[in-house]
Structures are given as structure tokens and as C-alpha cells.
Design an enzyme around this catalytic site. Structure first.
Site, PDB file in Angstrom:
ATOM      1  N   PRO A   2       0.809  -1.208   0.000  1.00 45.98           N
ATOM      2  CA  PRO A   2       0.000   0.000   0.000  1.00 45.98           C
ATOM      3  C   PRO A   2       0.842   1.258   0.000  1.00 45.98           C
ATOM      4  O   PRO A   2       1.863   1.343   0.679  1.00 45.98           O
ATOM      5  CB  PRO A   2      -0.781  -0.120   1.309  1.00 45.98           C
ATOM      6  CG  PRO A   2       0.002  -1.054   2.163  1.00 45.98           C
ATOM      7  CD  PRO A   2       1.098  -1.633   1.373  1.00 45.98           C
ATOM      8  N   GLU A   3       0.387   2.214  -0.755  1.00 47.46           N
ATOM      9  CA  GLU A   3       0.990   3.543  -0.757  1.00 47.46           C
ATOM     10  C   GLU A   3      -0.043   4.494  -0.165  1.00 47.46           C
ATOM     11  O   GLU A   3      -1.062   4.042   0.352  1.00 47.46           O
ATOM     12  CB  GLU A   3       1.386   3.918  -2.195  1.00 47.46           C
ATOM     13  CG  GLU A   3       2.280   2.847  -2.815  1.00 47.46           C
ATOM     14  CD  GLU A   3       2.685   3.108  -4.253  1.00 47.46           C
ATOM     15  OE1 GLU A   3       2.771   4.291  -4.638  1.00 47.46           O
ATOM     16  OE2 GLU A   3       2.904   2.153  -4.992  1.00 47.46           O
ATOM     17  N   ARG A 117       4.252 -11.623   3.672  1.00 52.68           N
ATOM     18  CA  ARG A 117       5.718 -11.544   3.591  1.00 52.68           C
ATOM     19  C   ARG A 117       6.398 -11.133   4.893  1.00 52.68           C
ATOM     20  O   ARG A 117       7.632 -11.071   4.939  1.00 52.68           O
ATOM     21  CB  ARG A 117       6.114 -10.612   2.441  1.00 52.68           C
ATOM     22  CG  ARG A 117       5.744 -11.197   1.096  1.00 52.68           C
ATOM     23  CD  ARG A 117       6.121 -10.306  -0.046  1.00 52.68           C
ATOM     24  NE  ARG A 117       7.564 -10.228  -0.236  1.00 52.68           N
ATOM     25  CZ  ARG A 117       8.131  -9.492  -1.182  1.00 52.68           C
ATOM     26  NH1 ARG A 117       7.392  -8.780  -2.001  1.00 52.68           N
ATOM     27  NH2 ARG A 117       9.429  -9.473  -1.305  1.00 52.68           N
TER      28      ARG A 117
END
Length: 275
Positions: A2-3, A117
Site C-alpha cells: 500500500p501507498e 511476507r
DNA sequence: CACGAGACCTGTTCGC
DNA sequence: TGCGAACAGGTCTCGT
């Protein structure tokens, strides 16, 4: 993953709740389950567990790519990094495969930090500025003027792509929005920050804000299986469009590698010029 | 100061 | 079908 726009949408969703899920503000944490202790950046996991117990979440905000949770005592920060997502869920509903850190509330709800991750981070701080203080300006703030942006750019002699990804320089941009912004501005990612003409600086400033706003308007980008709900991925100009025609001039989009990141550009609209 | 490489992780997709 | 390589929305640290 996400940005800025995606994190903003996640913050909004948690803050406001939905028909099926209650707003996060007001929830009191009775316990945290730390299934991947390295999620906890600070304090040490045992201290974290002890200090988070009994805290009430007062609000959900965003700064850069951080989710900011002011508590009745201290502040919690969560960074989702590459594969993180946050979701409110009813107590007892089937857990996700990648739930790493889970907060259980007094009411029958839990907040799940899933993160395939395992790059995500959680901070519990008395002064959030200890972490947030290092961040550059918010690109959508009123105070972030073209003039200030110009002055900042001139301070460095760096390639634009890595500079715009640098959260100390400007907060919230990531690989997608940098590439989209540079294409919108017609500027090559390898150009030096101090080489831009006045009109180019202005175009870049406008493009960054326009890209982020467009992302926000479409609830962010949803690629792969992480972060659902957004549709900005359908409007990418260059990102992950190697070989496909540029939406402005038909020229095939190119993929190069800059600072170890896949970088997409239109060689015609974004000439390399004098670097 | 600016840059590249390597780490940290797991999952998916691509090419032979 | 199988298997390794490449790649993925992020950021830190180290060496040159």
C-alpha cells in the site's frame, strides 16, 4: 503493497466501519496475539503485550504510509510494507492464513494484521514523533506548495525516481504513484532533481497530487490478492504495462530497473534529455 | 553525498 | 508436469 491512497482508504474504512463492521475508534484492547514477534518494532514484544492491554483506540489516522492509532495512553503505529493488510473481523470467524498480529477487543471483534511476507511493523510509542518526525511533507497538504517542492528538489542532486521514493524527502509515494506521476508530468525517472526547469517542477508537483487524488478517488489500487476494493489498477498509465501502448502517444511502454525497482515509462513522452 | 547490492520473507508467474 | 529464476505495492544497512 500500500501507498498513500491505499493506506488512507484502509484508515477511513477502519475509522468509519461498515454495515457489517463497527468503527475502530472506541474499541478497547484486551489482548494482543503476536504470532510473528518480529512484527513488533518497539518496545520488545513482552513489554508491548503488557502495555497494549487495556488500551482504548481513540482514532485512526494516516501519516505517509503509516497508520496512526492514538490511544488513551500513547500511540500505536502500523506500517503494512509490501503485503500487509488490516481488517476488522467478528470474534471467532475463520482466521486468515497470514494473520500475524491480532488485537482482541472487549466487544466481540478483533483487528487482524495479515502479512504474507512478514515485512510489516508495529510501534507502540509515547511520542509518535520519534518515528513520524523523520518523514518528509505530506504531498496533499495545503502547506505543500509548488514553491516548497521546488526548494526541496534543489537541495539534492539525485535521480528523481529514488528521491521520490525516499520517505524522508516526501511521504507516501511508492513504486506505483512515482511512475504514474512521472509519466503524467512527462519527466524521465533518471533525471536529476536539480536539473528540472521551473515548468517541469510545477508539472511534477501537479502530477504527484493528481495521481494521488485519482488513486484516492478509485479507492486505491488492488493488485494480486492483497488489498481488495480499489480499482485504480484499471487506470494505470504505465505501471506494469510494459509493451502496451502509451495512452497518450501509442509508443510501447518500457520497463527499466532503477534502484532495484521495476520502473515503467513512455520513452516518447518522458525523454531522457539532458540528465 | 549518492548509489548499488544485499537482507528481510513468502507467494505467484514465467520460461525452459 | 516440474523446477528454478524472476518478480512483487517497502525500507534498512553496508560498502564504494
Amino acid at each position: 503493497m500500500p501507498e498513500l491512497p491505499e493506506v488512507e482508504c484502509i484508515a477511513r474504512g477502519l475509522r468509519e466501519g461498515t454495515q457489517a463492521l463497527p468503527p475502530l475508534p472506541g474499541q478497547r484492547i484486551v489482548r494482543a496475539s503476536l504470532r510473528w514477534q518480529r512484527h513488533i518494532a518497539q518496545p520488545p514484544p513482552n513489554t508491548f503485550r503488557r502495555r497494549i492491554r487495556g488500551r482504548t483506540i481513540l482514532d485512526v489516522r494516516r501519516r505517509g504510509k503509516f497508520l496512526v492509532f492514538p490511544l488513551d495512553e500513547g500511540t500505536m503505529l502500523i506500517h503494512l510494507r509490501m503485503s500487509g493488510d488490516l481488517e476488522m473481523a467478528p470474534r471467532g470467524s475463520p482466521p486468515g492464513l497470514y494473520d500475524r498480529t491480532v488485537f482482541f477487543f472487549e466487544a466481540p471483534w478483533e483487528l487482524r494484521f495479515s502479512d504474507a511476507r512478514k515485512f510489516g511493523k508495529v510501534h507502540l510509542l509515547s511520542d509518535p514523533q520519534d518515528v513520524l518526525g523523520a518523514l518528509g511533507p505530506e504531498p496533499l497538504d495545503d502547506g505543500f506548495t509548488a514553491k516548497k517542492f521546488a526548494a526541496r528538489l534543489a537541495q539534492y542532486r539525485r535521480m528523481l525516481k529514488p528521491l521520490l521514493l525516499d520517505q524522508h524527502f516526501i511521504a507516501g509515494l511508492g513504486n506505483i504513484y512515482v511512475d504514474e506521476s512521472l509519466h503524467r508530468a512527462g519527466i524521465h525517472p533518471l533525471r536529476r532533481s536539480d536539473s528540472l526547469q521551473v515548468d517541469e517542477v510545477h508539472a511534477l508537483w501537479r502530477s504527484i497530487r493528481a495521481s494521488l487524488r485519482t488513486g484516492l478517488r478509485h479507492n486505491g489500487a488492488s493488485i494480486d490478492w492483497v488489498y481488495r476494493g480499489g480499482s485504480f489498477q484499471n487506470r494505470f498509465r504505465v505501471y506494469q504495462r510494459a509493451g502496451k501502448p502509451c495512452s497518450r502517444c501509442i509508443t510501447p511502454i518500457e520497463r527499466i530497473v532503477v534502484a532495484q525497482r521495476g520502473t515503467y515509462l513512455c520513452p516518447r513522452c518522458q525523454p531522457e534529455k539532458a540528465r
